[in-house]
Design a protein around this motif. Structure first.
Motif, PDB file in Angstrom:
ATOM      1  N   ARG A 152       0.804  -1.152   0.004  1.00 55.31           N
ATOM      2  CA  ARG A 152      -0.105   0.148  -0.084  1.00 55.31           C
ATOM      3  C   ARG A 152       0.986   1.067   0.137  1.00 55.31           C
ATOM      4  O   ARG A 152       1.792   1.245   0.550  1.00 55.31           O
ATOM      5  CB  ARG A 152      -0.863   0.045   1.039  1.00 55.31           C
ATOM      6  N   PRO A 153       0.442   2.399  -0.591  1.00 51.65           N
ATOM      7  CA  PRO A 153       1.162   3.561  -0.571  1.00 51.65           C
ATOM      8  C   PRO A 153       1.439   4.120   0.645  1.00 51.65           C
ATOM      9  O   PRO A 153       0.276   3.791   1.654  1.00 51.65           O
ATOM     10  CB  PRO A 153       0.413   4.584  -1.565  1.00 51.65           C
ATOM     11  N   TRP A 154       2.247   4.845   0.965  1.00 47.39           N
ATOM     12  CA  TRP A 154       2.444   5.542   2.122  1.00 47.39           C
ATOM     13  C   TRP A 154       1.230   6.386   2.905  1.00 47.39           C
ATOM     14  O   TRP A 154       1.276   6.302   4.019  1.00 47.39           O
ATOM     15  CB  TRP A 154       3.851   6.027   2.562  1.00 47.39           C
ATOM     16  N   LYS A 155       0.620   7.061   2.119  1.00 45.92           N
ATOM     17  CA  LYS A 155      -0.302   7.824   2.123  1.00 45.92           C
ATOM     18  C   LYS A 155      -1.456   7.056   3.124  1.00 45.92           C
ATOM     19  O   LYS A 155      -2.432   7.470   3.808  1.00 45.92           O
ATOM     20  CB  LYS A 155      -1.001   8.717   1.424  1.00 45.92           C
ATOM     21  N   GLU A 156      -1.339   5.492   3.013  1.00 50.43           N
ATOM     22  CA  GLU A 156      -2.523   4.705   3.584  1.00 50.43           C
ATOM     23  C   GLU A 156      -1.892   4.132   4.850  1.00 50.43           C
ATOM     24  O   GLU A 156      -2.639   3.282   5.339  1.00 50.43           O
ATOM     25  CB  GLU A 156      -2.739   3.675   2.658  1.00 50.43           C
ATOM     26  N   TRP A 157      -0.711   4.447   5.192  1.00 48.49           N
ATOM     27  CA  TRP A 157      -0.003   3.812   6.539  1.00 48.49           C
ATOM     28  C   TRP A 157      -0.612   4.581   7.775  1.00 48.49           C
ATOM     29  O   TRP A 157      -1.336   5.604   7.469  1.00 48.49           O
ATOM     30  CB  TRP A 157       1.384   4.056   6.420  1.00 48.49           C
ATOM     31  N   PRO A 158      -0.459   3.898   8.665  1.00 45.70           N
ATOM     32  CA  PRO A 158      -0.892   4.541  10.082  1.00 45.70           C
ATOM     33  C   PRO A 158      -0.505   5.848  10.276  1.00 45.70           C
ATOM     34  O   PRO A 158       0.775   6.291   9.840  1.00 45.70           O
ATOM     35  CB  PRO A 158      -0.365   3.821  11.065  1.00 45.70           C
TER      36      PRO A 158
END
Length: 502
Positions: A152-158
């Motif tokens: 997943r792209p980093w914008k969807e990380w915690p």
């Protein structure tokens, strides 16, 4: 000053391992270039590709593409056993790259090589990691987290990881140590193979032209680690994104989606991010082509919520101030300005002020969809330019002839005196070799006489791009001899061979 070269992506070289690599086929291609009287090998960006496989959307501005690491060369130095990679199906078609298969299988093989690398060469690898820490620490953690979160792209990380909170970052580094070591080891292998190839090119008198995309991918370690350098909101989402307005090829324009630079912030800190990025590229390349040069004069800004590029507006870029800063840091290095697209008087003035050679694309001289017209006709070329029949974003010469408007093709045939005896692709290449342009670069596909099946990329489309590969034997002695003859006729031999008779 008159010289010539060939545009050939490394990924397009033949090899048994699914994609072109930095190994034997690259070394043999250097032989072909030298034997055919070429001065330059022009590449596409060589960074690690992600979704869409575009080299212009890499995960890092600094890292090398793991797919380009040659497996045979790893076996030669004892990092792989032949049975660990030779029995794997790397592709179903030797003329196309299957990125899906590479993604599924390549990293499993590289893991074995990296494990042996750390076991046997720990000191050398650690020295490399220390030297490259500026970018490698962020990149290796970025890739490890990306793997952990299923790609997943980093914008969807915690949120704590998106915002790089210190405690969460420290915890992630500790928990993912083995993955981080893997990604660092992969880069060591890439850099080691690249430096060998670069040294061989220098020994053969071949200069490498690299390509630096003006923008970076939103899902990259660059944006994740340096979000203050981009137009982002407080929640680290882009406010406006890159693209280009509608034209004859695209009624809706092109919505690239890259986050735009925060030029005000960049100017305030002396363009540090950009200057480090460009300085680094000159470690790889002898000449640097700066993609989308006009974006430094004025850039097209599209609201992040827009569905098409029609809603964009032009905004002022950093201009000459930026390039003066570049020269102070890297000196007067050879730079090519990709000055294609919608050009204004101010873009032309910026190009003149920098002194960089711009680009002239022969296909644009006749294509009514583009409207380039007379400025792209060879009799109007300035000497300080790089002439192309087409670039990676254009169809091949024969592909263009078969798909362009019949009236446009008729004009090209009349102007260029094309005929089937010489080959219409050779007639189009002859036009730029015989022009007054200091530099003339042809695509390998045009030398091979390929039609649209050899096209590398069709802008504003997804799927099917960046896949073309040459078949073994493409760089034959007969082709080298024919190309060498053209170099002699049009006085484009390398400097040390200028005295050869035509």
């Amino acid at each position: 000053m008159r010289s010539a070269g060939v545009l050939m992506p490394i990924t397009s070289l033949p090899s048994p391992w699914g994609i072109g690599t930095l190994g034997r086929s690259a070394r043999e291609f250097l032989d072909f270039l030298a034997e055919s009287g070429q001065t330059y090998w022009q590449l596409l960006p060589i960074g690690p590709t992600g979704y869409g496989d575009s080299p212009y959307q890499p995960f890092s501005s600094y890292a090398g593409n793991p797919y380009l690491i040659d497996l045979d060369d790893l076996a030669k130095v004892g990092l792989l056993l032949p049975e660990e990679y030779q029995g794997i199906q790397w592709s179903t078609n030797p003329a196309r790259v299957d990125y899906g298969l590479l993604y599924q299988k390549r990293f499993q093989v590289l893991k074995k090589a990296v494990d042996r690398l750390w076991a046997n060469n720990k000191q050398a690898v650690q020295c490399f990691c220390d030297k490259e820490s500026y970018w490698l620490e962020d990149y290796s953690l970025f890739m490890s987290l990306k793997s952990y979160f299923g790609g997943r792209p980093w914008k969807e990380w915690p949120e704590e990881l998106r915002h790089r909170e210190r405690e969460s970052m420290s915890q992630a580094k500790a928990e993912m140590e083995s993955d981080i070591l893997f990604w660092k080891g992969v880069q060591f292998l890439f850099f080691e193979q690249w430096e060998r190839l670069k040294s061989l090119a220098e020994a053969k008198g071949i200069s490498i032209i690299g390509d630096i995309p003006i923008y970076v991918a939103e899902d990259s370690s660059d944006v994740w680690a340096h979000s203050d350098q981009f137009q982002m909101d407080a929640d680290l989402h882009p406010t406006r994104v890159a693209g280009c307005p509608p034209d004859g090829f695209s009624a809706d324009g092109q919505l690239w989606g890259n986050p735009l630079f925060n030029w005000e912030q960049m100017r305030a800190d002396g363009y540090h991010w950009w200057l480090h990025r460009i300085s680094f590229q000159f470690r790889f390349y002898d000449v640097l082509r700066i993609d989308h040069f006009r974006g430094f004069d004025a850039y097209y800004a599209i609201p992040a919520s827009a569905e098409t590029a029609k809603e964009g507006t032009w905004e002022a870029g950093p201009g000459l101030d930026f390039f003066r800063a570049v020269e102070k840091v890297v000196g007067q290095r050879p730079i090519i300005a990709e000055d294609l697209g919608f050009l204004t008087p101010s873009v032309h003035q910026l190009l003149k002020n920098t002194g960089y050679p711009g680009m002239k694309v022969l296909e644009f001289a006749f294509d009514s969809r583009d409207g380039g017209g007379r400025t792209y006709q060879p009799h109007n070329y300035p000497t300080n330019c790089v002439a192309y029949v087409g670039t990676h974003d254009n169809d091949t010469a024969l592909g263009w002839i078969s798909t362009a408007n019949p009236e446009d093709v008729a004009l090209a045939r009349e102007y260029l005196h094309l005929d089937s005896i010489e080959g219409e692709n050779w007639g189009m290449m002859r036009a730029i070799w015989s022009s007054t342009a200091d530099y003339a670069i042809v695509q390998m596909q045009d030398l091979l006489g390929l039609s649209s099946e050899g096209r590398i990329n069709t802008p504003s489309t997804l799927g099917g791009n960046w896949q073309w590969r040459a078949l073994p034997g493409f760089d034959s002695p007969a082709l080298a001899k024919r190309l060498l003859r053209q170099m002699k006729l049009y006085e484009r031999l390398p400097q040390e061979r200028k005295g050869e008779k035509s």
